[in-house]
Motif scaffolding. Structure first.
Motif, PDB file in Angstrom:
ATOM      1  N   LEU A 313       0.833  -1.195   0.000  1.00 25.12           N
ATOM      2  CA  LEU A 313       0.000   0.000   0.000  1.00 25.12           C
ATOM      3  C   LEU A 313       0.865   1.241   0.000  1.00 25.12           C
ATOM      4  O   LEU A 313       1.836   1.339   0.753  1.00 25.12           O
ATOM      5  N   ASP A 314       0.477   2.183  -0.849  1.00 23.26           N
ATOM      6  CA  ASP A 314       1.084   3.510  -0.825  1.00 23.26           C
ATOM      7  C   ASP A 314       0.190   4.365   0.066  1.00 23.26           C
ATOM      8  O   ASP A 314      -0.996   4.543  -0.227  1.00 23.26           O
ATOM      9  N   ILE A 315       0.732   4.879   1.155  1.00 19.90           N
ATOM     10  CA  ILE A 315      -0.058   5.570   2.179  1.00 19.90           C
ATOM     11  C   ILE A 315       0.314   7.051   2.202  1.00 19.90           C
ATOM     12  O   ILE A 315       1.489   7.394   2.330  1.00 19.90           O
ATOM     13  N   GLN A 316      -0.698   7.896   2.079  1.00 25.55           N
ATOM     14  CA  GLN A 316      -0.478   9.343   2.127  1.00 25.55           C
ATOM     15  C   GLN A 316      -1.436   9.954   3.133  1.00 25.55           C
ATOM     16  O   GLN A 316      -2.647   9.699   3.098  1.00 25.55           O
ATOM     17  N   VAL A 317      -0.904  10.748   4.040  1.00 27.94           N
ATOM     18  CA  VAL A 317      -1.688  11.355   5.116  1.00 27.94           C
ATOM     19  C   VAL A 317      -1.671  12.874   4.953  1.00 27.94           C
ATOM     20  O   VAL A 317      -0.607  13.470   4.778  1.00 27.94           O
ATOM     21  N   SER A 318      -2.863  13.475   4.991  1.00 30.13           N
ATOM     22  CA  SER A 318      -2.987  14.935   4.881  1.00 30.13           C
ATOM     23  C   SER A 318      -3.712  15.465   6.100  1.00 30.13           C
ATOM     24  O   SER A 318      -4.652  14.830   6.612  1.00 30.13           O
ATOM     25  N   GLU A 319      -3.289  16.618   6.580  1.00 30.74           N
ATOM     26  CA  GLU A 319      -3.933  17.258   7.718  1.00 30.74           C
ATOM     27  C   GLU A 319      -5.228  17.928   7.264  1.00 30.74           C
ATOM     28  O   GLU A 319      -5.295  18.520   6.176  1.00 30.74           O
ATOM     29  N   LEU A 320      -6.281  17.845   8.078  1.00 29.85           N
ATOM     30  CA  LEU A 320      -7.553  18.502   7.814  1.00 29.85           C
ATOM     31  C   LEU A 320      -7.743  19.619   8.829  1.00 29.85           C
ATOM     32  O   LEU A 320      -7.534  19.415  10.031  1.00 29.85           O
ATOM     33  N   ASN A 321      -8.133  20.793   8.345  1.00 23.91           N
ATOM     34  CA  ASN A 321      -8.362  21.943   9.218  1.00 23.91           C
ATOM     35  C   ASN A 321      -9.809  22.397   9.099  1.00 23.91           C
ATOM     36  O   ASN A 321     -10.455  22.233   8.050  1.00 23.91           O
ATOM     37  N   ASP A 322     -10.340  22.971  10.187  1.00 25.27           N
ATOM     38  CA  ASP A 322     -11.693  23.515  10.144  1.00 25.27           C
ATOM     39  C   ASP A 322     -11.674  24.897   9.495  1.00 25.27           C
ATOM     40  O   ASP A 322     -10.640  25.350   8.995  1.00 25.27           O
ATOM     41  N   THR A 323     -12.821  25.568   9.488  1.00 25.13           N
ATOM     42  CA  THR A 323     -12.927  26.866   8.811  1.00 25.13           C
ATOM     43  C   THR A 323     -12.070  27.936   9.467  1.00 25.13           C
ATOM     44  O   THR A 323     -11.735  28.942   8.839  1.00 25.13           O
ATOM     45  N   LEU A 324     -11.686  27.713  10.729  1.00 20.75           N
ATOM     46  CA  LEU A 324     -10.832  28.678  11.435  1.00 20.75           C
ATOM     47  C   LEU A 324      -9.352  28.339  11.299  1.00 20.75           C
ATOM     48  O   LEU A 324      -8.507  29.052  11.845  1.00 20.75           O
ATOM     49  N   GLY A 325      -9.054  27.275  10.590  1.00 22.51           N
ATOM     50  CA  GLY A 325      -7.661  26.895  10.402  1.00 22.51           C
ATOM     51  C   GLY A 325      -7.109  26.001  11.495  1.00 22.51           C
ATOM     52  O   GLY A 325      -5.922  25.686  11.487  1.00 22.51           O
ATOM     53  N   ASN A 326      -7.951  25.585  12.429  1.00 24.47           N
ATOM     54  CA  ASN A 326      -7.503  24.705  13.502  1.00 24.47           C
ATOM     55  C   ASN A 326      -7.499  23.250  13.037  1.00 24.47           C
ATOM     56  O   ASN A 326      -8.316  22.851  12.202  1.00 24.47           O
ATOM     57  N   ALA A 327      -6.574  22.465  13.602  1.00 19.75           N
ATOM     58  CA  ALA A 327      -6.478  21.051  13.234  1.00 19.75           C
ATOM     59  C   ALA A 327      -7.774  20.331  13.605  1.00 19.75           C
ATOM     60  O   ALA A 327      -8.235  20.416  14.742  1.00 19.75           O
ATOM     61  N   ALA A 328      -8.364  19.636  12.613  1.00 16.92           N
ATOM     62  CA  ALA A 328      -9.629  18.953  12.843  1.00 16.92           C
ATOM     63  C   ALA A 328      -9.528  17.452  12.653  1.00 16.92           C
ATOM     64  O   ALA A 328     -10.438  16.712  13.021  1.00 16.92           O
TER      65      ALA A 328
END
Length: 593
Positions: A313-328
């Motif tokens: 498996l090729d695994i790629q992880v991306s950070e998700l942020n809410d509308t205020l830019g905080n880590a979600a």
């Protein structure tokens, strides 16, 4: 027919109008899976309420029975359409299976026919009498087929509820409100009908389900327009994600799975009840994957997974942020690259095999050339010896044969050493006094340098330099470098050997005043059979320096080369000195000659 509309008539009218209007609105969204079935279910519910109102409003007994029979066209359709809709909702499929609809319709069709011909068999109603307290209401005695139809409809209704419950395990969190609203809307009329069937209604003989359908209609209205039940954009996005070949996981900030498509579940080999589970517990058997997911600065990586490590498996992880830019949370994308990995492995193995064959072919060509020259000299000398009776000429030919025999012996010895080093045979290590080894080596080689009118100088340290290694192999490596320096240094030239300590390393410098090397030649001198002299006018086989480099590297050392054409070459050999605890071993003093 004469009519007398009861006080609850507005409620029924409101329910009928709401069902009709809502069915028209959702019918227009026909591209969404299950929307047409949902619209038919609303029409059936509205038809049930309308005919139920007519039954209660008409005064004639026979007319009430007539509308009661017509009413069955709506009631029997709700169970199958509800079940089919929830199936579409659970699996998000647009395909309609006519054979399934036909099978689901068998019992309802029989029920309608039985109701319309009840007077002939009484399988639906055994008897029908008006209510004493409320004359507009008829009291029905139920026959055998009625209870079969009830059991069938309740099975479908409960099956639909089960579909919605299972959908909660696979749908993303933002769609849970839809499923819960649908569950609530279905439970309310079911409860009312349950009270009627089992004679628990507060008004004897009155089916409360049509009243409760009004509340259900309001709930479904909110589900469609407030929770966007048939929003084509959301459904299209869900269909795309669910049909992706790549796996997708959405995690919140606590590493709880918020969403997962079927590909992710299949690739990871986990249960479908993955939603709302901590990914660190679910994937505990894959610590490498968890390390990538939990790393705040993770990079795309390819890992082998599965019980037999056969899936890549090729695994790629991306950070998700809410509308205020905080880590979600995080988005994890899994791509099956097993076939690509296998193709790359095959290509790599093929390239290695081709390179091996090239090396083997080159080796055969080089070794054939190196053998051919001395063998040619030997054959020629033997031929000339037979043709000449002159003792001096015969002696000269014997000397030539002897010299070429020595060359062949040396070549075979170097080849055996190469094979031994390639086989990674263990070295016979002991503590060596490096100064003594250099003195022995220079004394043994002094006669060769003197015969070539070359000056050989040795500079050692005052303090002993001790290294842990194979004395025989190290002396062979240094001899090869020293002989190479002599080979490319003209008469009256000089070669200097210097030993020095630097930090934890013992450095041996061998400098000559020979012809030097170009930059291109310096990059190739450690290749086997490489000769800077293409014409092979200079003695040698191109094995000495590669052997020397391999021996030094097996002692955790390395060789640096500095050279200037027409000015000379310097080899610097770096070897680690012995650790303090090793120095207590006996020191090997090589004898001098």
């Amino acid at each position: 027919m004469t009519w007398h509309f009861p006080i609850y008539t507005p409620i029924f009218i409101l329910n009928v109008l709401l069902c009709i209007w809502l069915s028209i609105m959702v019918w227009r969204r026909g591209a969404v899976p299950g929307v047409r079935v949902f619209a038919v279910m609303l029409i059936a519910a509205g038809f049930w309420s309308f005919t139920r109102l007519l039954e209660a409003s008409v005064d004639q007994f026979w007319a009430k029975i007539f509308w009661g029979k017509i009413e069955y066209l709506g009631t029997v359709a709700i169970g199958p359409t509800w079940f089919m809709f929830t199936r579409y909702y659970r699996y998000q499929t647009k395909r309609i299976y006519p054979r399934y609809m036909l099978l689901l319709s068998i019992v309802p069709i029989i029920t309608v026919l039985a109701a319309w011909t009840n007077e002939a068999h009484h399988l639906i109603w055994t008897d029908i009498v008006p209510s004493v307290a409320n004359p507009e209401i008829l009291i029905y005695g139920h026959g055998t087929w009625f209870w079969i139809a009830v059991a069938y409809n309740y099975t479908l209704l409960l099956g639909g509820i089960w579909n919605l419950r299972q959908a909660l395990n696979t749908l993303p969190k933002n769609r849970h409100s839809q499923a819960k609203a649908l569950l609530l809307g279905a439970m309310i009329p079911i409860a009312g009908n349950f009270l009627y069937i089992f004679a628990l209604s507060p008004v004897k003989g009155m089916d409360l389900a049509p009243f409760f359908l009004t509340i259900t209609g309001i709930i479904f209205f909110l589900t469609v327009f407030r929770f966007q039940l048939f929003d084509i954009r959301r459904v299209a996005r869900a269909v795309i994600i669910d049909n992706m070949r790549d796996g997708m996981l959405v995690l919140d900030e606590k590493y709880v799975v918020v969403d997962a498509n079927p590909s992710a579940i299949q690739l990871l080999g986990v249960s479908k009840a993955l939603i709302e589970q901590d990914i660190r517990l679910t994937l505990a058997k894959y610590p490498a994957i968890l390390a990538v997911i939990t790393n705040t600065q993770s990079q795309p990586i390819t890992l082998a997974v599965g019980d037999n490590q056969s899936l890549y498996l090729d695994i790629q992880v991306s950070e998700l942020n809410d509308t205020l830019g905080n880590a979600a949370g995080k988005l994890v994308v899994l791509r099956d690259v097993t076939e690509r990995h296998r193709a790359e492995k095959v290509a790599f193995e093929t390239a290695i095999e081709q390179h091996r064959l090239q090396l083997l072919s080159q080796f055969i060509r080089d070794i054939s050339h190196e053998f051919r020259t001395p063998l040619s000299v030997i054959n020629t000398s033997l031929y000339l010896m037979e043709k000449s009776d002159d003792p001096l000429k015969q002696k000269s030919r014997r000397d030539a044969i002897q010299l070429q025999a020595k060359r062949l012996d040396y070549l075979i010895s170097e080849m055996l050493t190469t094979v031994q080093l390639d086989a990674d045979s263990p070295l016979e290590r002991t503590v060596i006094n490096l100064n003594s080894l250099l003195q022995t080596m220079t004394q043994e080689q002094m006669s060769i340098f003197t015969a070539k009118q070359q000056q050989l100088m040795l500079h050692t340290t005052e303090k002993p330099l001790q290294i842990f290694g194979d004395g025989f192999m190290l002396q062979k490596a240094l001899n090869n470098i020293l002989q190479n320096a002599s080979r490319y240094t003209p008469a009256s030239g000089s070669i200097t050997v210097t030993a020095a300590a630097q930090d934890d390393f013992a450095n041996i410098t061998i400098s000559d005043s020979g012809v030097g090397m170009s930059v291109e030649t310096q990059t190739r001198i450690f290749e086997r059979f490489f000769r800077a002299d293409d014409a092979h006018s200079t003695p040698g086989f191109g094995l000495g320096l590669p052997i020397a480099q391999t021996i030094i590297e097996k002692h955790q050392g390395w060789i640096d080369v500095e050279s200037t054409p027409a000015k000379g070459t310097t080899f610097i050999i770096h070897l680690p000195q012995t650790a303090a605890e090793v120095i207590s071993l006996p020191t090997l003093e090589l004898a001098t000659t």
